[in-house]
Design an enzyme around this catalytic site. Structure first.
Site, short mmCIF file in Angstrom:
data_model
loop_
_atom_site.label_atom_id
_atom_site.label_comp_id
_atom_site.label_asym_id
_atom_site.label_seq_id
_atom_site.Cartn_x
_atom_site.Cartn_y
_atom_site.Cartn_z
N ARG A 124 -5.42 5.62 0.80
CA ARG A 124 -4.55 4.46 0.94
C ARG A 124 -4.85 3.59 -0.28
NH1 ARG A 124 -2.17 3.32 6.06
NH2 ARG A 124 -1.35 5.32 6.80
N ARG B 217 0.84 -1.19 0.00
CA ARG B 217 0.00 0.00 0.00
C ARG B 217 0.88 1.24 0.00
NH1 ARG B 217 1.83 3.33 4.35
NH2 ARG B 217 1.37 2.37 6.38
N THR C 160 5.73 8.86 9.89
CA THR C 160 6.36 7.54 9.64
C THR C 160 6.11 7.09 8.20
OG1 THR C 160 4.37 6.33 10.34
CG2 THR C 160 6.02 6.84 12.04
N GLU D 163 -6.67 7.09 7.59
CA GLU D 163 -5.66 7.95 8.23
C GLU D 163 -5.16 8.99 7.22
OE1 GLU D 163 -2.61 5.88 10.48
OE2 GLU D 163 -1.12 7.18 9.61
N ARG E 158 4.12 0.66 2.34
CA ARG E 158 4.36 -0.46 3.25
C ARG E 158 4.00 -1.72 2.49
NH1 ARG E 158 2.82 -3.72 7.90
NH2 ARG E 158 0.55 -3.53 7.64
P1 ADP Z 1 -1.42 -0.04 7.19
O1 ADP Z 1 -0.88 1.20 7.79
O2 ADP Z 1 -0.54 -0.61 6.14
O3 ADP Z 1 -2.86 0.06 6.75
P2 ADP Z 1 -2.18 -1.72 9.42
O4 ADP Z 1 -1.19 -2.40 10.30
O5 ADP Z 1 -3.14 -0.74 9.99
O6 ADP Z 1 -1.30 -1.13 8.29
O7 ADP Z 1 -3.02 -2.83 8.61
C1 ADP Z 1 -4.22 -2.50 7.97
C2 ADP Z 1 -4.96 -3.77 7.65
O8 ADP Z 1 -4.26 -4.47 6.60
C3 ADP Z 1 -5.02 -4.74 8.83
O9 ADP Z 1 -6.30 -5.34 8.87
C4 ADP Z 1 -3.99 -5.78 8.49
O10 ADP Z 1 -4.28 -7.04 9.04
C5 ADP Z 1 -4.12 -5.82 6.97
N1 ADP Z 1 -2.94 -6.39 6.32
C6 ADP Z 1 -1.68 -5.92 6.32
N2 ADP Z 1 -0.87 -6.73 5.62
C7 ADP Z 1 -1.65 -7.75 5.15
C8 ADP Z 1 -1.41 -8.92 4.37
N3 ADP Z 1 -0.19 -9.23 3.89
N4 ADP Z 1 -2.45 -9.74 4.10
C9 ADP Z 1 -3.71 -9.46 4.56
N5 ADP Z 1 -4.01 -8.36 5.31
C10 ADP Z 1 -2.98 -7.53 5.59
N1 DAR Z 2 0.54 5.95 17.35
C1 DAR Z 2 1.30 7.06 16.79
C2 DAR Z 2 1.62 6.82 15.30
C3 DAR Z 2 2.55 5.69 15.04
C4 DAR Z 2 2.58 5.27 13.58
N2 DAR Z 2 1.33 4.56 13.19
C5 DAR Z 2 0.46 5.07 12.30
N3 DAR Z 2 0.71 6.15 11.64
N4 DAR Z 2 -0.67 4.42 12.09
C6 DAR Z 2 2.58 7.21 17.62
O1 DAR Z 2 3.20 8.28 17.58
O2 DAR Z 2 2.93 6.24 18.27
#
Ligand code: ADP
Ligand code: DAR
Length: 359
Positions: free
Chosen positions: A230, A127, A274, A226, A281
């Site tokens: 995305r 993403r 970040t 956020e 990511r």
């Molecule tokens: P991001 O900032 O990339 O959106 P998060 O950690 O908030 O990261 O993840 C968002 C959603 O994407 C979560 O439900 C997570 O489980 C899902 N996710 C992330 N990587 C994968 C993957 N490889 N396969 C399936 N779901 C994923």
């Molecule tokens: N919880 C905030 C943001 C950390 C990064 N995660 C994001 N952007 N979803 C912190 O300063 O810990």
């Protein structure tokens, strides 16, 4: 252009005085000294963003890792004395003189399938976060801003063709059963966490928020989660190459219609520092039961390969059934290709370490 307020925002002084007394380990605590606070507290951007908009989350949540968010593109410049050292710490030495490289997807075919046998990798996702040029970010967005961003995004997505073609759904129109299904399949975002709420990123919810999905759920766009956008490519299995190529095509097509906000030195502008730079990511859900039994070893291999390990449902969650979300930590100071290549090399190393434990 930015300017000065006649007086600092209400509550800012009292919040900082209280925060100063905490034993917070956040990067905000490390870098917002009393002297810097006095220097920045009456500054504002052309769109009206203040130090309170930038630091409110970290001041209210001493357990933050970072503690600041980007209130609008100009805040990165107006509050550079605070953002630059925080960015330098988080992004491993990206100094105030460093310049993020131009977008480069590299040799798309140099990224392949990490697990052709399908033994370890459950699913793969790549993403990017993007902001629509000319709009503020969450702390300064009005209800109308959310609707206007959604309107521009939905119109752009309606023109997508081929495997990217799909349907946009505003969150407010998705029924409870469908909502639950989308969350369980990791396809729908939940309302923000306490850090985002404290940054005023969840106001007017669910107005202006929505999800775009193609027919086989391998391409998604989250609107006003956020970030304004995305853009997400994902599928079961370990073919990181196919996921990456789909994402690159989607980002270039969408970027051809929507103007993405880009800072001359910090790359693509995102709500959280970040994610600055590439906003990318690449995350692989990988089953590592033997490595998981020795978390220190798992973290050691991940650290050696510049990887971040999250739980199965993403940030702030635990692993379920030994399935970890493994992704690139670096998004700034690297190209899109370099960020994804780190994940390719790192996941192959983790799988190799897991195999070695199988005897
Ligand atoms: P991001 O900032 O990339 O959106 P998060 O950690 O908030 O990261 O993840 C968002 C959603 O994407 C979560 O439900 C997570 O489980 C899902 N996710 C992330 N990587 C994968 C993957 N490889 N396969 C399936 N779901 C994923
Ligand atoms: N919880 C905030 C943001 C950390 C990064 N995660 C994001 N952007 N979803 C912190 O300063 O810990």
């Amino acid at each position: 252009m930015g300017g000065l307020l006649s007086k600092e925002p209400p509550d800012l002084d009292s919040m900082f005085n209280k925060f100063e007394k905490t034993d917070s380990k956040s990067l905000l605590k490390k870098h917002l000294t009393r002297q810097l606070f006095e220097l920045l507290k009456t500054r504002r951007t052309g769109l009206g963003a203040t130090l309170l908009d930038v630091a409110r989350s970290g001041l209210m949540n001493p357990d933050s890792v970072v503690g600041v968010y980007v209130a609008d593109a100009e805040s990165l410049t107006v509050f550079a004395e605070l953002f630059d050292p925080i960015i330098g710490d988080y992004h491993q030495g990206f100094s105030s003189r460093s310049v993020h490289p131009a977008k480069s997807w590299g040799n798309l075919n140099a990224i392949g399938d990490l697990d052709p046998e399908g033994k370890y990798v459950v699913s793969t996702r790549v993403r990017v976060g993007r902001s629509v040029d000319g709009f503020p970010l969450n702390p300064r967005m009005t209800a109308q801003d959310y609707l206007d961003v959604e309107g521009q995004v939905a119109v752009t997505l309606s023109t997508l063709e081929g495997e990217l073609q799909g349907e946009y759904m505003s969150l407010s129109t998705i029924g409870k059963a469908r909502r639950k299904e989308l969350v369980n399949r990791h396809l729908r975002f939940k309302e923000g966490d306490r850090f985002q709420a404290a940054a005023n990123a969840c106001r007017f919810w669910p107005r202006g928020r929505g999800i775009f999905l193609n027919s086989d759920c391998t391409f998604l766009v989250w609107c006003n989660e956020e970030d304004h956008l995305r853009i997400i490519s994902m599928q079961p299995g370990g073919d990181l190459g196919q996921v990456y190529r789909r994402l690159a095509a989607a980002v270039d097509t969408i970027g051809g219609s929507l103007g993405f906000a880009r800072h001359p030195r910090l790359g693509y502008v995102t709500f959280c520092p970040t994610n600055l730079g590439t906003g990318l990511r690449a995350s692989v859900h990988v089953r590592l039961p033997r490595l998981a039994a020795d978390r220190a070893r798992l973290e050691q291999v991940a650290t050696e390969h510049d990887l971040q390990v999250r739980g199965t449902r993403g940030e702030h969650t635990k692993a379920e059934g030994g399935v970890y979300d493994v992704s690139n930590k670096r998004r700034l100071g690297v190209t899109e290709f370099q960020a994804v290549e780190v994940v390719q090399k790192g996941v192959l190393a983790l799988v190799s370490a897991e195999r070695a434990l199988e005897g």
